[in-house]
Write a protein that holds these residues in place. Structure first.
Motif, PDB file in Angstrom:
ATOM      1  N   SER A   4       6.570   5.487  -1.974  1.00 14.03           N
ATOM      2  CA  SER A   4       7.246   5.237  -3.254  1.00 14.03           C
ATOM      3  C   SER A   4       7.116   6.439  -4.191  1.00 14.03           C
ATOM      4  N   GLN A   5       5.987   7.129  -4.151  1.00  6.68           N
ATOM      5  CA  GLN A   5       5.818   8.318  -4.983  1.00  6.68           C
ATOM      6  C   GLN A   5       6.779   9.425  -4.550  1.00  6.68           C
ATOM      7  N   GLY A  58      -3.366  -2.906   0.091  1.00  5.60           N
ATOM      8  CA  GLY A  58      -2.619  -2.427  -1.072  1.00  5.60           C
ATOM      9  C   GLY A  58      -2.779  -3.235  -2.334  1.00  5.60           C
ATOM     10  N   VAL A 105      -1.278   2.280   7.930  1.00  7.06           N
ATOM     11  CA  VAL A 105      -1.468   2.861   6.592  1.00  7.06           C
ATOM     12  C   VAL A 105      -1.403   4.374   6.643  1.00  7.06           C
ATOM     13  N   THR A 147       2.186   8.390  -1.612  1.00  2.00           N
ATOM     14  CA  THR A 147       2.788   7.213  -0.994  1.00  2.00           C
ATOM     15  C   THR A 147       4.293   7.403  -0.846  1.00  2.00           C
ATOM     16  N   ALA A 202       5.059  10.044   4.397  1.00  4.46           N
ATOM     17  CA  ALA A 202       5.331  10.408   3.004  1.00  4.46           C
ATOM     18  C   ALA A 202       5.054  11.877   2.761  1.00  4.46           C
ATOM     19  N   TYR A 226      -6.323  12.843   5.222  1.00  7.05           N
ATOM     20  CA  TYR A 226      -5.369  11.740   5.391  1.00  7.05           C
ATOM     21  C   TYR A 226      -5.813  10.585   6.278  1.00  7.05           C
ATOM     22  N   CYS A 245       2.053   5.804   7.402  1.00  8.45           N
ATOM     23  CA  CYS A 245       2.887   5.846   6.195  1.00  8.45           C
ATOM     24  C   CYS A 245       2.496   7.015   5.295  1.00  8.45           C
ATOM     25  N   ARG A 246       1.207   7.280   5.192  1.00  9.95           N
ATOM     26  CA  ARG A 246       0.734   8.424   4.396  1.00  9.95           C
ATOM     27  C   ARG A 246       1.319   9.723   4.945  1.00  9.95           C
ATOM     28  N   TYR A 269       0.821  -1.219   0.000  1.00 11.56           N
ATOM     29  CA  TYR A 269       0.000   0.000   0.000  1.00 11.56           C
ATOM     30  C   TYR A 269       0.853   1.266   0.000  1.00 11.56           C
ATOM     31  N   CYS A 270       2.162   1.086   0.084  1.00 14.83           N
ATOM     32  CA  CYS A 270       3.084   2.215  -0.072  1.00 14.83           C
ATOM     33  C   CYS A 270       3.660   2.268  -1.484  1.00 14.83           C
ATOM     34  N   GLY A 271       3.227   1.341  -2.348  1.00 16.99           N
ATOM     35  CA  GLY A 271       3.613   1.370  -3.753  1.00 16.99           C
ATOM     36  C   GLY A 271       4.820   0.531  -4.110  1.00 16.99           C
TER      37      GLY A 271
END
Length: 490
Positions: free
Chosen positions: A278-279, A195, A252, A276, A259, A324, A255-256, A55-57
């Motif tokens: 990863s983004q 995710g 979740v 995310t 990020a 969020y 982590c949002r 779910y973080c990509g």
């Protein structure tokens, strides 16, 4: 989903003639007074490495299990849903399904979802995809052999099987990737912000290999495992239901927020959209190891209050909650952002290292170069297999330690199983969301029986005080299995 079963479609096969199918067919007939028209099978999964990062990509590395959800299905000429289970501890359920609004997903008084809620999630998602335009309803009878609340994706398999059954009954063509993505969205009706890993492996799995699953677009790449590798799943006897508490969704949203703060501090965002981890990495064009350094730079504190986060992001509390947080996390006042982000970036590194140590050769079907004749790789490219097993095992151990210390989603029983495994040089880790459920262990094939006997004697019999015969049902060796299938009379 045509009957030709091409590689991008859920395969449609003849109905197997085995005891389980015959038993389910008989139960269906007793319940509904007719034979089922078709069957849907969706496997459970075990994640080898890459926990809480989908779910973080970030990519993950699961495989499908032999254990599965099997549903017998008949089509009704009216938009109704009739649900049964071969296990009589699960109650019957019926409802109209003329529209998405007919599907009312409620929990029991303790906040735990009813078992059939997962069926409803799949049906609701299919209805939404069809814009509520259906002509046929369903009679369903469920037979599940995935241990519930075990971290082996029993709930996701049930959601996916129900969604697949309704879509097939309506003659809707969807690729494996399309239905996997649809089913990932379906489970959010239960309130879990997952995710997509469980649904992806459920549909994209191939026999005899794990899958390296990436996102946007969804893609699964077969990954060879060491020829002498055996995987053992052991239940901690602590049940974990991620829809019954806010533990999962809390991670979740942490982590949002992590990020968002990293991106804000680095000057990489201009709007308030969810982003995310990863983004953020992609926006900053950094390596994973460089992102670890940025976590220490931009998230130095061990604990952040809601007020501190509002100040950093320049929003008020109402905006923070609306943008969020989820309904079951809006009441939280403190957040562990550094720890969660460190786990995600370091776990993503472990996934890449794990994959690099496994063969990525894809066969041309001629059965040479270390691959079998079924287009599935089955050995490692370099080095002694047991040495590679040891390297992969250490990565799994590192994953467990991170999940225990940084993500705080382990359980005493899981930790005990992992510790016992180390006593005979077997590496293992929790698999699934955590807070209970199972471990996955990697060991040479010749060690499997000794390892299973050790867990039965020392954990299940001595520690958990259960009978040895019963204990044998909680620990088993497994191999990578086929993804979802449909069975029809041919």
């Amino acid at each position: 989903m045509s009957a030709n079963g091409t590689s991008d479609e859920v395969p449609v096969r003849g109905i197997p003639n085995n005891e389980r199918i015959n038993r389910l067919k008989q139960h269906f007939c007793q319940e509904f007074g007719c034979d089922p028209l078709f069957f849907v099978r969706v496997p459970g999964r075990v994640n080898l490495i890459g926990e809480h990062i989908d779910y973080c990509g970030y990519p993950v590395l699961p495989m499908a299990l032999e254990q599965d959800i099997l549903i017998a299905v008949a089509i009704l000429n009216k938009p109704e849903l009739h649900v049964r289970n071969v296990n009589n501890k699960y109650s019957n359920y019926e409802t109209e399904i003329k529209s998405c609004e007919d599907i009312n997903i409620k929990s029991d008084p303790n906040g735990k979802p009813f078992w059939y809620n997962y069926v409803l999630c799949g049906v609701k998602g299919a209805l939404e995809f069809l814009n509520g335009k259906i002509t046929n309803g369903l009679q369903l009878c469920v037979d599940g052999i995935i241990p519930p609340a075990s971290g082996l994706s029993s709930s996701s398999a049930l959601v996916s099987a129900a969604c697949l059954a309704l879509l097939y009954a309506q003659n809707v063509p969807l690729s494996k990737s399309e239905i996997a993505s649809l089913c990932a969205n379906c489970e959010r009706y239960i309130g879990t912000q997952g995710g997509g890993m469980d649904q992806a492996i459920a549909f994209l799995a191939e026999k005899n290999c794990a899958q390296y699953i990436t996102w946007s677009p969804l893609k699964a790449t077969p990954v060879a495992l060491p020829e002498n590798a055996a995987f053992v799943v052991a239940h901690s006897l602590a049940e974990a239901n991620k829809a019954a508490t806010n533990d999962f969704n809390r991670r979740v949203i942490e982590c949002r927020l992590a990020a968002r703060i990293i991106a804000t501090c680095a000057g990489a965002v201009t709007d308030n959209k969810i982003i995310t981890l990863s983004q953020v990495q992609n926006k900053l064009d950094k390596t994973l190891r460089e992102m670890v350094d940025l976590v220490y730079e931009y998230l130095p504190k061990d604990l952040y209050t809601k007020e501190e986060i509002c100040d950093i992001l320049n929003v008020n509390e109402e905006e923070l909650e609306q943008l969020y947080l989820t309904p079951n996390t809006k009441h939280l006042t403190e957040f562990k952002l550094k720890q969660r982000a460190l786990h995600v970036y370091e776990e993503a590194i472990r996934v890449e290292d794990f994959r690099k140590h496994c063969s990525q050769t894809v066969s041309n079907g001629n059965g040479v170069n270390g691959v079998n004749g079924n287009n599935v790789p089955n050995v490692c490219e370099n080095g002694d297999a047991n040495e590679i097993i040891n390297v992969l095992g250490k990565l799994m151990s590192g994953s467990h330690e991170s999940l225990k210390e940084l993500y705080e989603c382990s359980h005493d029983n899981l930790d005990r199983l992992v510790s016992m495994s180390k006593e005979i040089n077997v590496n293992s880790r929790l698999t699934g969301a955590g807070w209970g459920g199972c471990i996955i262990a990697l060991c040479p094939k010749e060690k499997v029986n000794k390892y299973i006997d050790l867990l039965i004697e020392n954990f299940y019999v001595k520690h958990c005080k259960i009978d040895k015969g019963e204990a044998s049902s909680y620990v088993f060796a497994t191999t990578p299995n086929q993804g979802a299938e449909i069975y029809v009379n041919k």
